[in-house]
Design a protein around this motif. Structure first.
Motif, mmCIF file in Angstrom:
data_model
loop_
_atom_site.group_PDB
_atom_site.id
_atom_site.type_symbol
_atom_site.label_atom_id
_atom_site.label_comp_id
_atom_site.label_asym_id
_atom_site.label_seq_id
_atom_site.Cartn_x
_atom_site.Cartn_y
_atom_site.Cartn_z
ATOM 1 N N GLU A 16 0.820 -1.211 0.000
ATOM 2 C CA GLU A 16 0.000 0.000 0.000
ATOM 3 C C GLU A 16 0.855 1.263 0.000
ATOM 4 O O GLU A 16 0.340 2.367 -0.105
ATOM 5 C CB GLU A 16 -0.932 0.000 1.213
ATOM 6 N N ARG A 17 2.159 1.085 0.134
ATOM 7 C CA ARG A 17 3.054 2.238 0.182
ATOM 8 C C ARG A 17 4.291 1.952 -0.669
ATOM 9 O O ARG A 17 5.393 1.744 -0.165
ATOM 10 C CB ARG A 17 3.452 2.530 1.614
ATOM 11 N N ASP A 18 4.095 1.907 -1.962
ATOM 12 C CA ASP A 18 5.213 1.837 -2.879
ATOM 13 C C ASP A 18 4.944 2.831 -4.008
ATOM 14 O O ASP A 18 3.977 3.583 -3.953
ATOM 15 C CB ASP A 18 5.464 0.413 -3.387
ATOM 16 N N PHE A 19 5.784 2.860 -5.012
ATOM 17 C CA PHE A 19 5.643 3.881 -6.050
ATOM 18 C C PHE A 19 4.309 3.791 -6.784
ATOM 19 O O PHE A 19 3.792 4.804 -7.256
ATOM 20 C CB PHE A 19 6.810 3.834 -7.038
ATOM 21 N N THR A 20 3.692 2.618 -6.822
ATOM 22 C CA THR A 20 2.410 2.490 -7.515
ATOM 23 C C THR A 20 1.268 3.156 -6.745
ATOM 24 O O THR A 20 0.201 3.368 -7.298
ATOM 25 C CB THR A 20 2.044 1.014 -7.785
ATOM 26 N N SER A 21 1.502 3.485 -5.489
ATOM 27 C CA SER A 21 0.484 4.183 -4.703
ATOM 28 C C SER A 21 0.556 5.700 -4.885
ATOM 29 O O SER A 21 -0.329 6.419 -4.432
ATOM 30 C CB SER A 21 0.608 3.828 -3.216
ATOM 31 N N LEU A 22 1.597 6.180 -5.565
ATOM 32 C CA LEU A 22 1.734 7.620 -5.805
ATOM 33 C C LEU A 22 0.764 8.074 -6.886
ATOM 34 O O LEU A 22 0.679 7.470 -7.960
ATOM 35 C CB LEU A 22 3.164 7.958 -6.234
ATOM 36 N N VAL A 23 0.048 9.140 -6.619
ATOM 37 C CA VAL A 23 -0.912 9.676 -7.591
ATOM 38 C C VAL A 23 -0.187 10.081 -8.877
ATOM 39 O O VAL A 23 -0.692 9.852 -9.979
ATOM 40 C CB VAL A 23 -1.694 10.866 -6.987
ATOM 41 N N ALA A 24 1.000 10.648 -8.751
ATOM 42 C CA ALA A 24 1.759 11.056 -9.934
ATOM 43 C C ALA A 24 2.063 9.856 -10.832
ATOM 44 O O ALA A 24 1.918 9.930 -12.056
ATOM 45 C CB ALA A 24 3.059 11.744 -9.523
ATOM 46 N N TRP A 25 2.471 8.737 -10.225
ATOM 47 C CA TRP A 25 2.768 7.541 -11.015
ATOM 48 C C TRP A 25 1.494 7.023 -11.686
ATOM 49 O O TRP A 25 1.507 6.629 -12.852
ATOM 50 C CB TRP A 25 3.385 6.447 -10.139
ATOM 51 N N GLN A 26 0.389 7.025 -10.960
ATOM 52 C CA GLN A 26 -0.879 6.545 -11.507
ATOM 53 C C GLN A 26 -1.323 7.396 -12.698
ATOM 54 O O GLN A 26 -1.785 6.876 -13.708
ATOM 55 C CB GLN A 26 -1.958 6.545 -10.420
ATOM 56 N N LYS A 27 -1.152 8.709 -12.596
ATOM 57 C CA LYS A 27 -1.543 9.591 -13.701
ATOM 58 C C LYS A 27 -0.613 9.416 -14.894
ATOM 59 O O LYS A 27 -1.065 9.433 -16.043
ATOM 60 C CB LYS A 27 -1.589 11.039 -13.226
ATOM 61 N N CYS A 28 0.674 9.245 -14.632
ATOM 62 C CA CYS A 28 1.621 8.987 -15.728
ATOM 63 C C CYS A 28 1.286 7.665 -16.414
ATOM 64 O O CYS A 28 1.393 7.552 -17.633
ATOM 65 C CB CYS A 28 3.058 8.964 -15.214
ATOM 66 N N ARG A 29 0.891 6.688 -15.641
ATOM 67 C CA ARG A 29 0.492 5.399 -16.217
ATOM 68 C C ARG A 29 -0.740 5.571 -17.092
ATOM 69 O O ARG A 29 -0.824 4.992 -18.181
ATOM 70 C CB ARG A 29 0.212 4.378 -15.117
ATOM 71 N N ASP A 30 -1.688 6.387 -16.656
ATOM 72 C CA ASP A 30 -2.874 6.656 -17.473
ATOM 73 C C ASP A 30 -2.495 7.314 -18.798
ATOM 74 O O ASP A 30 -3.034 6.966 -19.844
ATOM 75 C CB ASP A 30 -3.857 7.563 -16.716
ATOM 76 N N VAL A 31 -1.557 8.251 -18.740
ATOM 77 C CA VAL A 31 -1.078 8.911 -19.967
ATOM 78 C C VAL A 31 -0.410 7.893 -20.874
ATOM 79 O O VAL A 31 -0.652 7.858 -22.088
ATOM 80 C CB VAL A 31 -0.114 10.077 -19.634
ATOM 81 N N LYS A 32 0.429 7.052 -20.282
ATOM 82 C CA LYS A 32 1.114 6.028 -21.065
ATOM 83 C C LYS A 32 0.109 5.106 -21.755
ATOM 84 O O LYS A 32 0.220 4.825 -22.949
ATOM 85 C CB LYS A 32 2.049 5.211 -20.166
ATOM 86 N N LEU A 33 -0.884 4.655 -21.019
ATOM 87 C CA LEU A 33 -1.895 3.762 -21.593
ATOM 88 C C LEU A 33 -2.729 4.469 -22.669
ATOM 89 O O LEU A 33 -3.098 3.851 -23.673
ATOM 90 C CB LEU A 33 -2.798 3.203 -20.497
ATOM 91 N N LEU A 34 -2.997 5.749 -22.469
ATOM 92 C CA LEU A 34 -3.704 6.524 -23.486
ATOM 93 C C LEU A 34 -2.919 6.522 -24.794
ATOM 94 O O LEU A 34 -3.473 6.248 -25.860
ATOM 95 C CB LEU A 34 -3.931 7.965 -23.011
ATOM 96 N N PHE A 35 -1.634 6.800 -24.716
ATOM 97 C CA PHE A 35 -0.808 6.812 -25.925
ATOM 98 C C PHE A 35 -0.733 5.432 -26.563
ATOM 99 O O PHE A 35 -0.858 5.295 -27.772
ATOM 100 C CB PHE A 35 0.596 7.351 -25.625
#
Length: 96
Positions: A16-35
């Motif tokens: 529950e507390r690793d880089f995947t829990s960071l909102v910034a990482w989650q939003k970057c992942r959304d951008v990546k998946l969008l592309f």
């Protein structure tokens, strides 16, 4: 034995507390998946190879640098990787 060298000891790991829990990482992942899922397939044929490669590289870099920065020991070191991630997002912004 080799797995022990790669994996973090279970008593120190909190999923529950690793880089995947960071909102910034989650939003970057959304951008990546969008592309990956929406943009790359619609590139013009003449741009397919070079632009495709550049977009993939920048979108992966945005999440990878947050993960690497999170794993750094010193706070200032982490910040540098977060800045690189932000730069990758700006690169994607100029492409489209």
């Amino acid at each position: 034995m080799e797995d022990d060298l790669i994996n973090e000891p279970k008593e120190f790991y909190n999923s529950e507390r690793d880089f995947t829990s960071l909102v910034a990482w989650q939003k970057c992942r959304d951008v990546k998946l969008l592309f990956y899922n929406k943009i790359l397939r619609h590139l013009p044929k003449e741009e397919k190879h070079n632009l495709d490669f550049q977009i993939r590289k920048a979108s992966v870099s945005s999440t990878a640098n947050i993960a690497e920065g999170y794993g750094r020991f010193h706070y200032q070191e982490g910040i540098q990787f977060y800045r690189i991630s932000r730069a990758s997002l700006y690169e994607l912004k100029t492409i489209c």
